[in-house]
Each structure stands twice: as C-alpha cells, then as structure tokens.
Design a protein around this motif. Structure first.
Motif, PDB file in Angstrom:
ATOM      1  N   UNK A   1      -2.179 107.438 -17.468  1.00 10.73           N
ATOM      2  CA  UNK A   1      -3.034 106.235 -17.438  1.00 10.73           C
ATOM      3  C   UNK A   1      -3.983 106.297 -18.643  1.00 10.73           C
ATOM      4  N   UNK A   2      -3.433 106.009 -19.837  1.00 11.61           N
ATOM      5  CA  UNK A   2      -4.256 106.141 -21.063  1.00 11.61           C
ATOM      6  C   UNK A   2      -5.294 105.019 -21.185  1.00 11.61           C
ATOM      7  N   UNK A   3      -6.340 105.347 -21.885  1.00 17.08           N
ATOM      8  CA  UNK A   3      -7.404 104.365 -22.140  1.00 17.08           C
ATOM      9  C   UNK A   3      -7.366 103.897 -23.585  1.00 17.08           C
ATOM     10  N   UNK A   4      -6.477 104.455 -24.347  1.00 16.45           N
ATOM     11  CA  UNK A   4      -6.429 104.071 -25.767  1.00 16.45           C
ATOM     12  C   UNK A   4      -4.986 104.235 -26.230  1.00 16.45           C
ATOM     13  N   UNK A   5      -4.799 103.737 -27.425  1.00 10.11           N
ATOM     14  CA  UNK A   5      -3.463 103.812 -28.011  1.00 10.11           C
ATOM     15  C   UNK A   5      -3.163 105.233 -28.486  1.00 10.11           C
TER      16      UNK A   5
END
Length: 576
Positions: free
Chosen positions: A178-182
């Motif tokens: 569940x990434x918050x950034x690229x």
C-alpha cells in the motif's frame, strides 16, 4: 569497523551459509528444496504474478550499497510504479522429501521507513489443491530488522515446513503493498526450504546359511546388535557348520555383537564346515565330526586275536565300498575296516603205550597253522616212527582224534571253524611176540651168567618200579581230572571274582600238583609247571577284590589246557 564486522557475520548466518549442516554432518543430511532461491539465474523456476502496477527484475547489490565490502547479493526487485494497493506473488513447484525437520526462510530488503506498507503471507498448495496458510498476513513493522546503510533494513523471515514432509505442492509467497508514493520498491532474496533428514546407513551381512540377523538400513548413530540364531547348523546330509566369528567392518568370535551404525557396515559370518565320518565295528569309537579336509586318526589293528583259535587279519580300508589308503574327511562318509577270518588248525601227537599216553613232538605233524575261513587244509602225520623211552619203541599211526576221527595219516579238511587234530600212535603189534621172546632170552642169559640170587634181586627191583609207576600214573590222572574240573568251571563264566578263582586254583590245581612232588619233584618239566601255576596264583592274589573279565578268563582257561598236557607228559619223565 566493529559495526561492519557485526553486519557481515549476521549476513553470513542469514544468507544460509551451511554452518548448521556442519553440526549435523555426522547424523543428518541437509537438503535444499528451492531451486534458484538467490535469483542468480534470473526468474528460472519461478512464477511471478501479476505484472500490473509493478515490474520485477533481478538486481545485484554491491558491497558499497549495503555498506559492506566484498559482499554481493542477487535479489528479485519489486518496483511499484504508482501509489496503488497491489498484491504480488512468487511461486515455485516443490517436492519436500521426508525429513525430521523442514524450514522455509527468505530475506526482504527495503527502506526501513516503508516497512509498514508491506505485508507478507505464505501459502502451501498441496497436490490435492489443499491450501495451507502458514502464518497469515504479517506486517514487517512488527518483525526484527537489521539496519544497513542508506536507510535500508534487512528482514529475515522463517516458517516451519515440517508438517509437509514428503509432500509435493506449490510454495506461494504473497506481498500486499500500500504505497504512498510512486516508485515504491523492495527486494526478495535467499528463498530457501531446507530439510534436515537423518542419514541412513546400510548394514549388509553375508551369510551362506542365512541364519544371521541384523541386516538392514539404520539411522546414523543407531545402536544395533547382529547375531546368529545358532552357533551350529546341522544339515540333513551329515554335514554341519560351526560358528567361528565375524569379519569385515568388525572382527569378533562372539555370536552376538553390538555396534554403532556410524557408516555403511559390511560383515561376513565365518563358518567351519565339518563332516560326520562313521566307522563300522570294531572302530565305532572313532566315529564323529571332523573338519572338512582334515585327516582322521583312528588306530587300526592288523590282527584281531579272539584267543579261541580264531582271528581276523586286516585287509584294507573302504570308504563307501571304495578302497582307500588314508582317511580324509572330504565328505560325509562311512568307513569300514575289512578283515578276513582265519581259524587255527592245531596239530598234536601222542603215543599210547600200555594204557598210558604221553605227548610227542608236535613238529612231527605237517600242515598245522592258520587258514583262511573256508579254505582247505592238508595235514600229514608220519606213518611210523621210533622213540626212545629208555628203550627204543617202534610206533605206528593209529588214527586222528578230537575235531575229526580218521584212520589215514593224510587228511584233507575244510577249515570252517577252529580245528584240533591229535595224531595217535601205538606200539607196533606185529613186533610184540618178538619183543617178548627177546625179553625171555635176556632173562635166561641173566640166570645163566649171574645166578639165581641176582635174578631174584633184579625181579624184585623191577616189581617195585612197576608198582611205583602205576601209583604215579594214578596220581597224574587224578591231578588231570582236578585241572580239567577247574578249567570247565572257569570256562562257563563271563566274569568272576578274583578271590573265588584263587580259591579254586589252590584247591583243584596247586594242591593236587603237590602230590606229584615225590615222583617228579626233581624234573625240569615239573618245576616249570609249578612255577607257572605259582605265577598265576600271584596274579590273582594281587587282584583280590576285583572282577576278572572275559579276556582274563580266556587266558587262564588256555593256561589250564597247557597244564593238562604238561601233566600227561610227565609219564615220559617217569620212564626215564
């Protein structure tokens, strides 16, 4: 520098260098199940799914990147291009061998600031499509970590695979991101399923008889016993094997041996082969078990003399009806000592004169001796002969007595038993008138030349000598009857007390013989006769309290027969 050393040692452990295998080198075997678990061969053997929202590739860390010199690690890199919740997974078909212990382990390397964004789950799908969740979803945030440089951390995860011993299936490692950034990324490496199974060693026993126990395959370090069910194995063909010991991986002569299975064992049972060699009578005591190929010692008598004018003469040895020169235990065999039976043809000669009988030289008779049973003997006696009995007496052959009754001096007979032939001679009757006439002339001459008085003295002396001769003759016959009575009494017994025999000897032999001392006491023949009787009395005296067997009885009976002949020959001494 200390920090780097610590990290290097930790990595060597976590990267599954075979340190544990060394500890189990003696008793366990460590087997790697996963293929290309370090991804050094790229994606070979691995399935990666799905490929949307991320890309996967093989990345090699250098020592500088991990802040460790001379360390290079290949890994599968997951690169999430967009900040979208993504499920990724890798899987591989595996075959887990039967083992006492199995363990799955792998390493995750990622920026420690992002550890909360990654969860991991491990599944095992068996061949029957049964899915087993090994632990459920696990967040890296709660796991121990080893911090490296450049804000990276190393996470070491492991799972118990022991329940899947002997199973075939698919290992699935799932990643929920569940990434918050690229450009979110993490790395997977050193995927390993190691099973530790005991080492088994074979124990092989070579036993031609098949009675040894203990062959098999055993876990390393096992304590076992090998043994034979019997120390002696007897076969139906009079052959047997006697246990001697073990050779090979161990050497021992014990029938039961304890050993530790720490390597392959090869043992052989040593047996001694023996044959039963049987002997026919009279050598049955030599029968027994003999080592194969060994010489058999048994004393063979050349002559078996039965002391009753019968004997057996050794002919040769036969093994199962085949002639042999020596006895070798080359097989189970029956040995016979072959004899031929012989009988004695005993010849004697006696003269009968005026109612008296006396022995003649037995060498006058031809043809006496030992003969093979069933053969024919030709015995000859002189037709006429002269003897000196103080005066010359002409004798002529009268007949054969004892075993046969025959009137011819030459006799031919079949020897099918012991024979005693007595040639009987008598004074020639045709000369008796001449002898009487000669005696009358001699008496007349004495009267003429010596006178009546001297004739009277001569006749008186002759009368005394004749009377003395008759008395002696009666005494001798009485002694002979006593000795014959003793011989018959003794000959009817198989065994008898020596004390009883001594009493009978003194009563019927020694005592009566003393009555002859007045007539024959000075003669050599009488002295020899008494000496022999006294010798037997001494023997019996020394054996008081014991039992005389058949052999002793036969010898004493034969001696008594000789004493009878000696007594009858005393007439000759009296005439002299």
């Amino acid at each position: 520098m200390n920090t780097k050393l610590h990290l290097m040692l930790l990595l060597l452990t976590l990267l599954s260098i075979n340190l544990v295998a060394v500890l189990y080198a003696q008793e366990v075997e460590e087997v790697e199940v996963i293929k290309n678990g370090d991804f050094a061969q790229g994606f070979l053997y691995w399935d990666i799914y799905p490929k949307a929202h991320f890309s996967a590739g093989v990345f090699s860390f250098t020592g500088g990147f991990l802040c460790l010199e001379k360390i290079e690690i290949s890994a599968l890199r997951f690169f999430i291009h967009e900040p979208v919740k993504t499920l990724a997974m890798v899987s591989q078909e595996v075959m887990i061998p039967e083992a006492d212990m199995g363990e799955l382990s792998f390493i995750i390397i990622m920026n420690h600031w992002n550890k909360k964004k990654l969860k991991i789950n491990v599944l095992f799908i068996s061949g029957s499509n049964k899915t087993t969740d090994l632990s459920g979803w696990v967040s890296l945030d709660g796991l121990p970590e080893t911090k490296l440089c450049n804000e990276y951390s190393l996470f070491y995860l492991k799972y118990d695979m022991t329940p899947f011993s002997g199973a075939k299936g698919r290992l699935v490692i799932q990643f929920l991101v569940e990434p918050e950034y690229y450009d979110f990324k993490f790395y997977l490496t050193r995927v390993s399923i190691r099973v530790k199974k005991p080492i088994y060693y074979p124990v092989r026993i070579h036993d031609p008889l098949g009675v040894a126990l203990g062959s098999g395959t055993y876990k390393s370090g096992s304590k076992i016993s090998v043994r034979v069910t019997s120390n002696m194995v007897t076969l139906q063909n009079r052959t047997r094997y006697v246990f001697q010991g073990w050779v090979g991986s161990i050497t021992s002569n014990a029938s039961i041996v304890d050993l530790t299975v720490d390597s392959p064992k090869e043992l052989s049972v040593v047996w001694l082969k023996e044959y039963y060699v049987s002997f026919n009578p009279p050598y049955s005591h030599c029968s027994g078990w003999y080592k194969a190929g060994a010489a058999v010692n048994c004393s063979i008598y050349k002559i078996l003399d039965y002391k009753n004018r019968t004997r057996d003469i050794f002919v040769g040895l036969f093994a199962d009806n085949k002639s042999i020169n020596s006895i070798i235990a080359y097989a189970p065999v029956n040995i016979s000592a072959v004899y031929k039976r012989q009988y004695l043809v005993e010849t004697r000669a006696i003269a009968e004169v005026s109612g008296l009988s006396f022995g003649l030289d037995p060498q006058l008779i031809e043809g006496g001796g030992w003969y093979d049973a069933g053969s024919t003997a030709l015995v000859k006696a002189p037709r006429a002969l002269w003897i000196d009995r103080g005066s010359i007496l002409p004798l002529t052959f009268e007949e054969w007595r004892d075993s046969i009754s025959f009137k011819q001096e030459v006799v031919q007979l079949k020897v099918d038993s012991p024979k005693v032939l007595v040639a009987v001679y008598k004074v020639q009757r045709i000369l008796l008138p001449a002898i009487l006439a000669l005696a009358f002339l001699m008496l007349t001459a004495i009267v003429i030349f010596r006178g009546p008085e001297k004739v009277k003295n001569y006749v008186s002396g002759l009368s005394i000598r004749i009377k003395r001769r008759r008395t002696a003759t009666m005494t001798v016959e009485n002694v002979v009857r006593n000795i014959e009575s003793f011989r018959r009494w003794l000959g009817n017994r198989e065994q008898v007390h020596a004390d009883k025999v001594l009493t009978m000897l003194k009563k019927h032999v020694e005592g009566p013989l003393k009555s002859l001392e007045d007539y024959f006491g000075d003669t050599y023949q009488f002295k020899e006769l008494m000496k022999e009787v006294h010798a037997w009395a001494g023997v019996l005296e020394s054996r008081r309290g014991s039992i005389l067997g058949k052999k002793d009885i036969e010898e004493l009976v034969l001696a008594a027969e000789i004493w009878v002949v000696s007594c009858r020959n005393l007439h000759y001494e009296l005439d002299r």
